[in-house]
Design an enzyme around this catalytic site. Structure first.
Site, mmCIF file in Angstrom:
data_model
loop_
_atom_site.group_PDB
_atom_site.id
_atom_site.type_symbol
_atom_site.label_atom_id
_atom_site.label_comp_id
_atom_site.label_asym_id
_atom_site.label_seq_id
_atom_site.Cartn_x
_atom_site.Cartn_y
_atom_site.Cartn_z
ATOM 1 N N LYS A 30 0.819 -1.195 0.000
ATOM 2 C CA LYS A 30 0.000 0.000 0.000
ATOM 3 C C LYS A 30 0.860 1.255 0.000
ATOM 4 O O LYS A 30 0.415 2.337 -0.356
ATOM 5 C CB LYS A 30 -0.885 0.013 1.266
ATOM 6 C CG LYS A 30 -1.910 -1.085 1.304
ATOM 7 C CD LYS A 30 -2.767 -0.957 2.566
ATOM 8 C CE LYS A 30 -2.626 -2.178 3.402
ATOM 9 N NZ LYS A 30 -3.349 -2.107 4.687
ATOM 10 N N ASP A 32 7.489 2.937 -2.304
ATOM 11 C CA ASP A 32 7.633 4.025 -1.337
ATOM 12 C C ASP A 32 9.073 4.122 -0.845
ATOM 13 O O ASP A 32 9.685 5.177 -0.874
ATOM 14 C CB ASP A 32 6.657 3.847 -0.157
ATOM 15 C CG ASP A 32 6.733 2.467 0.504
ATOM 16 O OD1 ASP A 32 7.504 1.603 0.057
ATOM 17 O OD2 ASP A 32 5.998 2.255 1.495
ATOM 18 N N ASP A 48 14.581 -0.436 1.562
ATOM 19 C CA ASP A 48 15.318 -0.515 2.831
ATOM 20 C C ASP A 48 16.356 -1.635 2.700
ATOM 21 O O ASP A 48 17.470 -1.410 2.211
ATOM 22 C CB ASP A 48 14.299 -0.766 3.941
ATOM 23 C CG ASP A 48 14.900 -0.817 5.337
ATOM 24 O OD1 ASP A 48 16.022 -0.318 5.528
ATOM 25 O OD2 ASP A 48 14.229 -1.349 6.254
ATOM 26 N N LYS A 108 16.804 4.069 1.379
ATOM 27 C CA LYS A 108 17.367 4.080 2.739
ATOM 28 C C LYS A 108 18.510 3.063 2.795
ATOM 29 O O LYS A 108 18.305 1.874 2.648
ATOM 30 C CB LYS A 108 16.272 3.752 3.745
ATOM 31 C CG LYS A 108 16.619 4.112 5.166
ATOM 32 C CD LYS A 108 15.390 4.044 6.058
ATOM 33 C CE LYS A 108 15.014 2.630 6.413
ATOM 34 N NZ LYS A 108 13.866 2.572 7.354
ATOM 35 N N PHE A 152 13.314 5.361 10.891
ATOM 36 C CA PHE A 152 12.051 4.760 10.470
ATOM 37 C C PHE A 152 11.099 5.868 10.065
ATOM 38 O O PHE A 152 10.744 6.729 10.864
ATOM 39 C CB PHE A 152 11.436 3.867 11.544
ATOM 40 C CG PHE A 152 10.332 3.038 10.955
ATOM 41 C CD1 PHE A 152 10.632 1.867 10.278
ATOM 42 C CD2 PHE A 152 9.019 3.458 11.017
ATOM 43 C CE1 PHE A 152 9.622 1.125 9.668
ATOM 44 C CE2 PHE A 152 7.999 2.722 10.417
ATOM 45 C CZ PHE A 152 8.313 1.545 9.748
HETATM 46 P P1 IMP Z 1 12.786 -3.886 2.209
HETATM 47 O O1 IMP Z 1 12.326 -5.195 1.662
HETATM 48 O O2 IMP Z 1 13.549 -4.051 3.493
HETATM 49 O O3 IMP Z 1 13.554 -3.051 1.213
HETATM 50 O O4 IMP Z 1 11.521 -3.110 2.660
HETATM 51 C C1 IMP Z 1 10.633 -2.579 1.798
HETATM 52 C C2 IMP Z 1 9.307 -2.295 2.469
HETATM 53 O O5 IMP Z 1 9.399 -2.203 3.888
HETATM 54 C C3 IMP Z 1 8.813 -0.957 2.012
HETATM 55 O O6 IMP Z 1 8.042 -1.070 0.851
HETATM 56 C C4 IMP Z 1 8.002 -0.487 3.201
HETATM 57 O O7 IMP Z 1 6.680 -0.959 3.096
HETATM 58 C C5 IMP Z 1 8.676 -1.124 4.391
HETATM 59 N N1 IMP Z 1 9.609 -0.173 5.042
HETATM 60 C C6 IMP Z 1 10.949 -0.207 5.075
HETATM 61 N N2 IMP Z 1 11.471 0.825 5.743
HETATM 62 C C7 IMP Z 1 10.414 1.545 6.153
HETATM 63 C C8 IMP Z 1 10.282 2.780 6.877
HETATM 64 O O8 IMP Z 1 11.256 3.445 7.276
HETATM 65 N N3 IMP Z 1 9.017 3.211 7.095
HETATM 66 C C9 IMP Z 1 7.915 2.550 6.664
HETATM 67 N N4 IMP Z 1 7.984 1.411 5.976
HETATM 68 C C10 IMP Z 1 9.221 0.917 5.714
HETATM 69 MG MG MG Z 2 5.976 -0.715 0.673
#
Ligand code: IMP
Ligand code: MG
Length: 172
Positions: free
Chosen positions: A40, A97, A100, A128, A149
Site C-alpha cells: 500500500k 515508497d 530498505d 534508505k 524509520f
Molecule cells: P525492504 O524489503 O527491506 O527493502 O523493505 C521494503 C518495504 O518495507 C517498504 O516497501 C516499506 O513498506 C517497508 N519499510 C521499510 N522501511 C520503512 C520505513 O522506514 N518506514 C515505513 N515502511 C518501511
Molecule cells: Mg511498501
C-alpha cells in the site's frame, strides 16, 4: 505514541516528485509505459507522480506482503495481488515508497523479469541505505537517507500515519 520529527517537508516532496515526473516523461517518450505501484505504501507517491507524467501511460498495482507490524523486513515475501495488465511490448516502471533492505524490490524485480516486458525499472521515493542486504539498481530516487524509520506520504507504522502530507521519522 512515538515522537515524530519532520525530515522532508511537503514542498520539498512536491518539488522532487515534479522533477521525477519530468525525467520519467522524457525517458519514456514514445514508449508504451506501464506504471506499477507497490501497495500500500506507494499509493500517495504514485498518485502524485502519475499526475506529473505528461506522456500516455497505464497504471496498475501489485501488493506485496512482507512486513507485518514491525519495523524490519521479515524476509518472507508473498505476492498478495498481481498486475492485471498485459505487459508484453511495454516498459514497466515499478513505483515503491521506500527501499530498505532491498529484499522486497529485488524479489519483485525477479518476478517482473519473467513477465516478458521490454524493460523493468524502479522508482522509489526513498532510498534508505543503512540496512541494504540485496544490491538494487534504483533508476529514479526521490531522496536518499541513511537511516531512521519513516512515516507519512504513504509510509506507515502499524498502518498509521500514511496520510501525513510530509515525511517524518518516528523516534521510539
Ligand atoms: P525492504 O524489503 O527491506 O527493502 O523493505 C521494503 C518495504 O518495507 C517498504 O516497501 C516499506 O513498506 C517497508 N519499510 C521499510 N522501511 C520503512 C520505513 O522506514 N518506514 C515505513 N515502511 C518501511
Ligand atoms: Mg511498501
Amino acid at each position: 505514541m512515538p515522537e515524530r520529527r519532520l525530515v522532508i517537508g511537503r514542498q520539498q516532496v512536491h518539488d522532487r516528485v515534479g522533477e521525477l515526473g519530468k525525467l520519467i516523461s522524457a525517458d519514456y517518450a514514445g514508449k508504451n509505459l506501464v506504471v506499477v505501484g507497490v501497495l500500500k505504501g506507494a499509493f500517495i507517491f504514485l498518485a502524485d507522480l502519475v499526475r506529473v507524467i505528461d506522456i500516455p501511460h497505464r497504471i496498475d498495482f501489485v501488493r506485496v506482503a512482507s512486513y507485518g507490524n514491525s519495523t524490519a523486513s521479515s524476509g518472507a515475501i508473498r505476492l498478495a495481488k498481481d498486475v492485471e495488465t498485459d505487459l508484453r511490448n511495454s516498459h514497466v516502471l515499478l513505483v515503491e515508497d521506500i527501499v530498505d533492505s532491498g529484499i522486497t524490490i529485488a524479489w519483485l524485480m525477479e518476478k517482473f523479469m519473467e513477465k516478458q516486458a521490454d524493460s523493468v525499472r524502479i522508482c522509489a521515493l526513498i532510498n534508505k541505505m543503512e540496512r541494504r542486504e540485496r544490491p538494487v539498481d534504483i533508476d529514479y530516487v526521490g531522496f536518499t537517507l541513511k537511516s531512521g524509520f519513516l512515516v507519512g506520504y504513504g509510509l506507515d507504522y502499524a498502518e498509521q500515519y500514511r496520510s501525513l502530507p510530509a515525511i517524518y521519522t518516528l523516534e521510539f
